[in-house]
Design a protein around this motif. Structure first.
Motif, PDB file in Angstrom:
ATOM      1  N   THR A 136       1.051  -1.318  -0.009  1.00 31.31           N
ATOM      2  CA  THR A 136       0.103  -0.049   0.345  1.00 31.31           C
ATOM      3  C   THR A 136       0.855   1.227  -0.118  1.00 31.31           C
ATOM      4  N   HIS A 140      -3.242   5.323  -0.345  1.00 31.39           N
ATOM      5  CA  HIS A 140      -3.943   4.056   0.178  1.00 31.39           C
ATOM      6  C   HIS A 140      -4.586   3.068  -0.670  1.00 31.39           C
ATOM      7  N   SER A 142      -4.196  -0.189  -2.459  1.00 34.89           N
ATOM      8  CA  SER A 142      -3.196  -1.445  -2.280  1.00 34.89           C
ATOM      9  C   SER A 142      -3.228  -2.168  -3.999  1.00 34.89           C
TER      10      SER A 142
END
Length: 494
Positions: A136, A140, A142
């Protein structure tokens, strides 16, 4: 006394120096201004600035110049004339629309562990493994990152130092869609109607994204400014772009490869891949990973498939019971059907069967939260592992103060709806060194392995870093079966 895992002390922390290049997207007006400024530079100025870029960034990336040229081709339509440009100017323009992205600057967690498909030239008693992780970074977002390592003859886990480079893959441009499967998904999305039929007229039993785009463009042009046509067109394209293929260069090390969000379903990330080595009835092996795609509003269960970790296909999972997070595929068919552990309602564990790997229509409740450490919810921590005693499944439970802990349960080999046993206490809970992180008080895994008589559990610590723990298989299965000396030689070869 309940069985407890033993920590190895290995800690795998996020490394902010592992950066990849990503498109630097700007609005059309600013894009035009930047192009104009670069094109106003003299050839000498372009050469000086480009050399500066290459000196500063060339050593940080794999084939930087190839990516800069790709970026130039993507912004080429914004050029005002067809006047030829030098290679140096193209590269510099590409650099102005490229950015570095620190893949794992925020966290490296929720690992899944499988045996490496290549076990050649391994010393006797050693075995290679692949570790996939949720990386990540900024915003934020991923993605899936990889590490490699081996287990030595004494059972010691050794991680290989990863390469400095990391690169996202090329999207395969000629991916073909199966029309029957595509239309089944359209029906589920309530996009199957007379408008959709018009937009797919002339497409064969297999078709590509460019063919679909061209057909939609032709039909939409006849009904300009029709909101209903625009909605259907948007839905068709979103579905197509959520099913794609990706390729990595064969000369790239596995730990240099990153699966970065690509489709509309994945705009906010690819989360918690649960890899499994799946063996067909004819002994053909494919590596699958169920994962959660997130677009910032809704989660979508999806499926990765690969045979070599160089070429991957990405597909939507479909059907009335495809919902929530944490779907995990069994490593082989059971009674002629694909099987999956799932959690559609956010708190209970279900069993699913299907004749089609990509469509799941039914579910059966097999476990409810029963013990204090799992009263909030239950879930799996990876695909079931086959042993002679039954299907061993790592689980997670959530208790007071949203504390996550890892347990296990055992299912009957021939009828996994039968629960043979489950741990009444966690086998792994966050200790004082693992409680602090992005999400406090969490230990979590996306899949472990059995090596000899040890179950290896890779696990995340508070959604920040990762580690490993081990459990004696004999002791764990003895607790789950209630037998002092069970016949439980693990099927290690799978």
């Amino acid at each position: 006394m309940s069985v407890k895992a033993t920590r190895t002390g290995i800690v795998l922390r996020p490394d902010p120096t592992r950066v990849l290049f990503r498109p630097f997207e700007l609005g059309s007006t600013r894009t035009l201004k930047i192009i104009a400024r670069v094109n106003a530079m003299s050839d000498a100025e372009v050469e000086v600035k480009l050399n500066e870029v290459i000196r500063e960034f060339g050593g940080r990336h794999y084939k930087l110049e190839r990516f800069l040229l790709q970026r130039f081709e993507q912004i080429r339509p914004q050029l005002l004339t067809d006047e030829p440009l030098s290679l140096e100017r193209k590269l510099l323009l590409g650099a102005y629309f490229t950015m570095e992205y620190s893949l794992e600057s925020a966290a490296l967690f929720n690992p899944s562990m499988i045996w490496h498909p290549d076990q050649t030239n391994v010393p006797p008693g050693y075995k290679r493994f692949i570790l996939s992780l949720r990386a990540t970074g900024e915003g934020h977002v991923s993605s899936i990152s990889f590490r490699m390592g081996y287990i030595d003859e004494e059972g010691k886990i050794v991680l290989r130092k990863p390469s400095r480079y990391v690169t996202s893959p090329e999207i395969v441009p000629n991916h073909r869609f199966n029309r029957t499967q595509f239309e089944r998904k359209l029906y589920e999305l309530r996009l199957e109607n007379s408008i959709q039929e018009k937009m797919m007229i002339g497409l064969g039993e297999e078709f590509s994204l460019p063919e679909l785009e061209a057909q939609i463009k032709r039909i939409s042009a006849q009904y300009r400014y029709n909101a209903e046509y625009e909605t259907i067109a948007s839905g068709l394209l979103a579905l197509a772009r959520s099913n794609y293929e990706i390729d990595f260069d064969d000369d790239q090390s596995l730990d240099e490869r990153c699966i970065f969000p690509t489709s509309p379903n994945e705009t906010n990330g690819i989360e918690d891949a649960r890899f499994v080595q799946f063996t067909e009835d004819n002994d053909e092996v494919t590596y699958y990973a169920t994962y959660t795609a997130y677009n910032g509003r809704v989660t979508f269960p999806q499926l990765l498939a690969t045979k070599d970790f160089s070429h991957f296909s990405v597909s939507t999972l479909n059907g009335a019971e495809v919902a929530n997070k944490g779907m995990a595929l069994f490593p082989r068919k059971i009674n002629g059907k694909y099987a999956m552990i799932s959690r559609q309602d956010g708190e209970n564990i279900y069993l699913m069967y299907s004749d089609d790997l990509y469509f799941w229509q039914t579910k059966e409740l097999i476990m409810k939260p029963t013990y204090h450490w799992e009263y909030v919810q239950l879930g799996n921590c990876g695909s079931p592992i086959e042993t002679e005693a039954g299907w061993l499944v790592l689980s997670h439970g959530v208790g007071p103060m949203r504390k996550y802990a890892i347990g296990a349960f055992l299912l009957d080999l021939n009828d996994p709806s039968k629960v043979i046993g489950r741990t009444t206490e966690p086998i792994l809970s966050p200790d004082e060194n693992e409680r602090e992180g992005y999400v406090p008080n969490v230990v979590y895994s996306c899949g472990g392995l059995i090596n000899g008589r040890e179950l290896i559990i890779p696990y995340a610590m508070s959604d920040y870093a990762s580690s490993f723990a081990t459990v004696n298989v004999d002791e764990l299965l003895a607790e789950l079966t209630g037998k002092a000396k069970p016949e439980l030689v693990a099927d290690i070869a799978r």
